[in-house]
Design a protein around this motif. Sequence first.
Motif, mmCIF file in Angstrom:
data_model
loop_
_atom_site.group_PDB
_atom_site.id
_atom_site.type_symbol
_atom_site.label_atom_id
_atom_site.label_comp_id
_atom_site.label_asym_id
_atom_site.label_seq_id
_atom_site.Cartn_x
_atom_site.Cartn_y
_atom_site.Cartn_z
ATOM 1 N N GLY A 111 0.813 -1.213 0.000
ATOM 2 C CA GLY A 111 0.000 0.000 0.000
ATOM 3 C C GLY A 111 0.842 1.256 0.000
ATOM 4 O O GLY A 111 0.571 2.204 -0.758
ATOM 5 N N LEU A 112 1.868 1.280 0.841
ATOM 6 C CA LEU A 112 2.778 2.436 0.859
ATOM 7 C C LEU A 112 3.476 2.605 -0.483
ATOM 8 O O LEU A 112 3.623 3.718 -0.991
ATOM 9 C CB LEU A 112 3.804 2.288 1.981
ATOM 10 C CG LEU A 112 3.275 2.467 3.395
ATOM 11 C CD1 LEU A 112 4.335 2.078 4.423
ATOM 12 C CD2 LEU A 112 2.814 3.902 3.613
ATOM 13 N N PHE A 113 3.916 1.483 -1.052
ATOM 14 C CA PHE A 113 4.556 1.543 -2.359
ATOM 15 C C PHE A 113 3.609 2.097 -3.422
ATOM 16 O O PHE A 113 3.994 2.937 -4.229
ATOM 17 C CB PHE A 113 5.059 0.157 -2.778
ATOM 18 C CG PHE A 113 5.530 0.117 -4.200
ATOM 19 C CD1 PHE A 113 6.773 0.622 -4.544
ATOM 20 C CD2 PHE A 113 4.720 -0.398 -5.206
ATOM 21 C CE1 PHE A 113 7.207 0.608 -5.867
ATOM 22 C CE2 PHE A 113 5.130 -0.414 -6.519
ATOM 23 C CZ PHE A 113 6.379 0.093 -6.849
ATOM 24 N N LEU A 114 2.363 1.628 -3.425
ATOM 25 C CA LEU A 114 1.396 2.096 -4.418
ATOM 26 C C LEU A 114 1.135 3.592 -4.288
ATOM 27 O O LEU A 114 1.049 4.307 -5.295
ATOM 28 C CB LEU A 114 0.088 1.313 -4.313
ATOM 29 C CG LEU A 114 0.112 -0.123 -4.808
ATOM 30 C CD1 LEU A 114 -1.210 -0.819 -4.523
ATOM 31 C CD2 LEU A 114 0.448 -0.179 -6.290
ATOM 32 N N VAL A 115 1.014 4.064 -3.055
ATOM 33 C CA VAL A 115 0.804 5.500 -2.843
ATOM 34 C C VAL A 115 1.991 6.294 -3.388
ATOM 35 O O VAL A 115 1.813 7.297 -4.095
ATOM 36 C CB VAL A 115 0.562 5.805 -1.348
ATOM 37 C CG1 VAL A 115 0.648 7.299 -1.062
ATOM 38 C CG2 VAL A 115 -0.784 5.245 -0.904
ATOM 39 N N LEU A 116 3.198 5.844 -3.087
ATOM 40 C CA LEU A 116 4.389 6.532 -3.604
ATOM 41 C C LEU A 116 4.474 6.430 -5.125
ATOM 42 O O LEU A 116 4.776 7.413 -5.804
ATOM 43 C CB LEU A 116 5.656 5.955 -2.963
ATOM 44 C CG LEU A 116 5.861 6.294 -1.491
ATOM 45 C CD1 LEU A 116 7.052 5.519 -0.928
ATOM 46 C CD2 LEU A 116 6.060 7.784 -1.315
ATOM 47 N N ASP A 121 3.321 7.587 -11.664
ATOM 48 C CA ASP A 121 2.281 7.257 -12.638
ATOM 49 C C ASP A 121 0.888 7.478 -12.054
ATOM 50 O O ASP A 121 0.269 6.552 -11.542
ATOM 51 C CB ASP A 121 2.442 5.798 -13.083
ATOM 52 C CG ASP A 121 1.505 5.408 -14.203
ATOM 53 O OD1 ASP A 121 0.828 6.290 -14.765
ATOM 54 O OD2 ASP A 121 1.444 4.205 -14.521
ATOM 55 N N SER A 122 0.411 8.701 -12.162
ATOM 56 C CA SER A 122 -0.924 8.997 -11.632
ATOM 57 C C SER A 122 -2.024 8.367 -12.469
ATOM 58 O O SER A 122 -3.167 8.263 -12.017
ATOM 59 C CB SER A 122 -1.125 10.503 -11.535
ATOM 60 O OG SER A 122 -1.020 11.092 -12.818
ATOM 61 N N GLN A 141 -9.772 2.876 -11.211
ATOM 62 C CA GLN A 141 -11.127 3.430 -11.196
ATOM 63 C C GLN A 141 -11.963 2.884 -12.351
ATOM 64 O O GLN A 141 -13.170 2.707 -12.223
ATOM 65 C CB GLN A 141 -11.086 4.952 -11.250
ATOM 66 C CG GLN A 141 -10.526 5.571 -9.995
ATOM 67 C CD GLN A 141 -10.235 7.059 -10.148
ATOM 68 O OE1 GLN A 141 -10.080 7.567 -11.242
ATOM 69 N NE2 GLN A 141 -10.134 7.749 -9.014
ATOM 70 N N ALA A 142 -11.338 2.611 -13.468
ATOM 71 C CA ALA A 142 -12.053 2.102 -14.640
ATOM 72 C C ALA A 142 -12.412 0.623 -14.501
ATOM 73 O O ALA A 142 -13.322 0.138 -15.177
ATOM 74 C CB ALA A 142 -11.217 2.319 -15.898
ATOM 75 N N SER A 143 -11.701 -0.080 -13.635
ATOM 76 C CA SER A 143 -11.995 -1.503 -13.464
ATOM 77 C C SER A 143 -13.227 -1.674 -12.588
ATOM 78 O O SER A 143 -13.610 -0.791 -11.829
ATOM 79 C CB SER A 143 -10.804 -2.219 -12.830
ATOM 80 O OG SER A 143 -10.765 -1.986 -11.442
ATOM 81 N N SER A 144 -13.822 -2.824 -12.675
ATOM 82 C CA SER A 144 -15.000 -3.110 -11.842
ATOM 83 C C SER A 144 -14.614 -3.607 -10.456
ATOM 84 O O SER A 144 -15.477 -3.867 -9.631
ATOM 85 C CB SER A 144 -15.885 -4.146 -12.542
ATOM 86 O OG SER A 144 -15.166 -5.349 -12.703
ATOM 87 N N SER A 186 -9.889 7.091 -3.949
ATOM 88 C CA SER A 186 -8.812 8.046 -3.706
ATOM 89 C C SER A 186 -7.551 7.281 -3.319
ATOM 90 O O SER A 186 -7.589 6.070 -3.102
ATOM 91 C CB SER A 186 -9.206 9.006 -2.589
ATOM 92 O OG SER A 186 -9.315 8.294 -1.372
ATOM 93 N N LEU A 187 -6.467 8.009 -3.200
ATOM 94 C CA LEU A 187 -5.219 7.363 -2.785
ATOM 95 C C LEU A 187 -5.342 6.786 -1.375
ATOM 96 O O LEU A 187 -4.864 5.675 -1.118
ATOM 97 C CB LEU A 187 -4.071 8.378 -2.823
ATOM 98 C CG LEU A 187 -3.208 8.271 -4.064
ATOM 99 C CD1 LEU A 187 -2.430 9.534 -4.299
ATOM 100 C CD2 LEU A 187 -2.291 7.100 -3.972
ATOM 101 N N LEU A 188 -5.978 7.518 -0.484
ATOM 102 C CA LEU A 188 -6.151 7.016 0.879
ATOM 103 C C LEU A 188 -7.020 5.762 0.889
ATOM 104 O O LEU A 188 -6.706 4.780 1.567
ATOM 105 C CB LEU A 188 -6.768 8.094 1.772
ATOM 106 C CG LEU A 188 -7.033 7.684 3.218
ATOM 107 C CD1 LEU A 188 -5.740 7.263 3.914
ATOM 108 C CD2 LEU A 188 -7.711 8.806 3.976
ATOM 109 N N ALA A 189 -8.104 5.780 0.118
ATOM 110 C CA ALA A 189 -8.974 4.608 0.040
ATOM 111 C C ALA A 189 -8.231 3.417 -0.567
ATOM 112 O O ALA A 189 -8.405 2.279 -0.122
ATOM 113 C CB ALA A 189 -10.216 4.926 -0.778
#
Length: 156
Positions: free
Chosen positions: A89-94, A100-101, A108-111, A118-121
């Motif tokens: 999770g930390l890696f993904l946020v970074l 790569d935003s 979000q496009a996936s089901s 959001s990033l926090l979610a």
Amino acid sequence: MALGKITYQKVALKYGILVGAAHIVYFLLMGIFGLHDIVALSFISAIFLVIGIVLAISKFKRIKNGMIHYFQGLAIGATVGVASSTILGLFLVLYISLFDSTYLAHLQASSLFPESISLLALFVLTIIYGTVPGFIIAFVAMQWFKRADHSLTERV
């Protein structure tokens, strides 16, 4: 390290870190091969969680001379899940914040994720997606490891 000083928390944390690193390597390999668009492929990394939990429980049982309490095994699974998914999770946020935003838009496009994630979610969901399966995997694995005569390695 003396046997008395080895706790299930230390074993679980070690394997949680290793599983977290494996998740990151897999994520980066998916990026190299252009597979980030296929979000469902990221769930294949659950194999790392299964392997890590089984190895951690086996290691702890071996260190304790074949003795493991049922709840220790469950705690190992949950701890490996929490540790590895927190690292991921930390890696993904970074990664999303710095490199790569657009990856968040793919999610979000996936089901598999809400459209307004959001990033926090994403961080919280990543931890939940690792912890709950970690506990369930440990529950299943402990059906094997709770018996004194079951181990992944033969005693010599």
